[in-house]
Design an enzyme around this catalytic site. Sequence first.
Site, mmCIF file in Angstrom:
data_model
loop_
_atom_site.group_PDB
_atom_site.id
_atom_site.type_symbol
_atom_site.label_atom_id
_atom_site.label_comp_id
_atom_site.label_asym_id
_atom_site.label_seq_id
_atom_site.Cartn_x
_atom_site.Cartn_y
_atom_site.Cartn_z
ATOM 1 N N ASP A 230 0.829 -1.194 0.000
ATOM 2 C CA ASP A 230 0.000 0.000 0.000
ATOM 3 C C ASP A 230 0.870 1.254 0.000
ATOM 4 O OD1 ASP A 230 -2.711 1.193 0.376
ATOM 5 O OD2 ASP A 230 -1.839 1.906 2.256
ATOM 6 N N GLU A 294 14.599 -15.582 -0.539
ATOM 7 C CA GLU A 294 15.030 -16.692 0.314
ATOM 8 C C GLU A 294 13.997 -17.820 0.326
ATOM 9 O OE1 GLU A 294 15.697 -15.254 4.227
ATOM 10 O OE2 GLU A 294 17.096 -13.679 3.594
#
Length: 600
Positions: A230, A294
């Site tokens: 956002d 990751e």
Amino acid sequence: MSPLPDADQHLHLQAPEQTEWWRHAVIYQIYPRSFADADGDGMGDLPGITSRLDHLAELGVDAVWISPFYRSPQKDAGYDVADYRDIDPLFGTLEDADALIAEAHRLGIRVVVDLVPNHTSDQHGWFRAALAAGPGSPERDRYMFREGKGPGGDQPPNDWESIFGGAAWTRVREREDAPGSAWAEDGQWYLHLFDTSQPDLNWENPEVRGEFDSILRFWLDRGVDGFRVDVAHGMVKAEGLPDWSGHVEMVAGTEETPGGDAARPPGDNPGMPPYFDQDGVHEIYRHWRTILDEYEGQRILVAEAWVDPLERLARYVRSDEMHQAFNFAFLTQPWEASALRATIAESYAVNDSVDAPTTWVLSNHDVVRHASRLGFAEGAASGPNKGIGPQDPQPDRELGLRRARAASLLMLGLPGSAYLYQGDELALPEHTTLPAESREDPTFHRTGGEERGRDGCRVPIPWEAGTPAYGFSPTGESWLPQPDDWDAYAVSSQRGDAGSTLELHRQALRLRREYGLGTASLADEPQLAGAGGVLALVSSDPAGERPDVLLLTITGTEPVELPAGWSVVLSSAADAAAGSSSGTDGVVVPADTTVWAVRG
């Protein structure tokens, strides 16, 4: 704008090996309050979403984006977060979130959740501690507290205004919950680019950055496939928090500074306010990208960035930053072929230069639904996010429906990714006659009703015709009132009806996959390039394993004959029949229509 390619050149060349899911995905936005209510309190919830996931699987979407469901006072419909690691009781529990993610994954649907990093709720533990700790404290350094200007610091630190209307600063002592006598002399102000209940975080503070690293990992560990960020163009503010409105006036008047240079707004992007699109945000996203990388499964970051020009937007999706950025330039275009083509061409030019997909969108929870926005003769309402009220000019519903179907089919035919807002597949219109007493959007209240706000696009969607609340809630309760004439839009009314908007979307998503339109190359159709009111693009497979597809959109008032050699496979209008051949039959595509046609 960037120079556009010549008519006989490609607008977009797609490399066949670019197959990451997010480059071509169709993602469906769920606004939790208004999707489905399982417990009957009139507020949508996570179990309700889970119970309706089969609808999305049948529709054929690749992923869902779920607007905020975090613990919140709900002053801004959940975009005022009090706890990023918990579910608001309105929506359910963490166990409900886990069940939703698991069921979506079982159905082959990825889950993207909203992240709100620009500000927190004023009920967040950090802000409560900041109020109590006082000026100069480490607690206040997590937010944007500043001393006021003028005698006694009675004036705000600068002239910034809230996006929701009014000043962007509130003085601590003016709050009803201001600290007691210990801080009676506290004259500081805090920044809130949105509501007073949404204080902006200080992203220069390492503790803030570390906290959001932890929040990302919390949800990634629970199995989410990414984050829609956002106000992704916010967070970092120009050094010194310079005034803004005076600079706007000087630029508009092209006045000159004593040094002789034209006065320019402060900040890294002179076309934007000094609190948006500052270069420092990119460091944050490069770091976040390392965290997502990751994890297995191609987790993604999506930017909500209202940034101009498009070259600036492309910076958010460079190879080591975010994966997608909403193309709001496309959303805000008028219903006019040349304007749409120019935006499409420029979008590909800037995104191809950074090896990123273009992410198309027509509606969301912040703008007037495109079935209403396009229902005006000129093709757009007064503004995409001002709202429409009972006293305003009303859209032509039939015109809006026809154009909305055409615009959606155009968008879904374009290479790249695309977002559908819940109800788009039903051609759901804006609720334009909501009474003032029902409205909850802080924009409406902070502007005294001058801006109608966003409630009209947030009304709960209809599932079952002829039932209370159209099946949204088992009790018939609905947190916003629904129109009385939505039976025809309900899922139950449209399912199985070959001419319905729901079935049009199902066919479009099936053919999009079948023809690989999301990973295609794109060029103008020479026979129609330059024709007024006509957008004609040829989608081709870089590997040459499927026929070319013509995307033909008519925004003008005159029908257009399909070029020889093309056969319609899908039309947004029933009066351009699928399967008809061009040539002596003279297949004619009517106004406000998009068709997909194959060569041969």
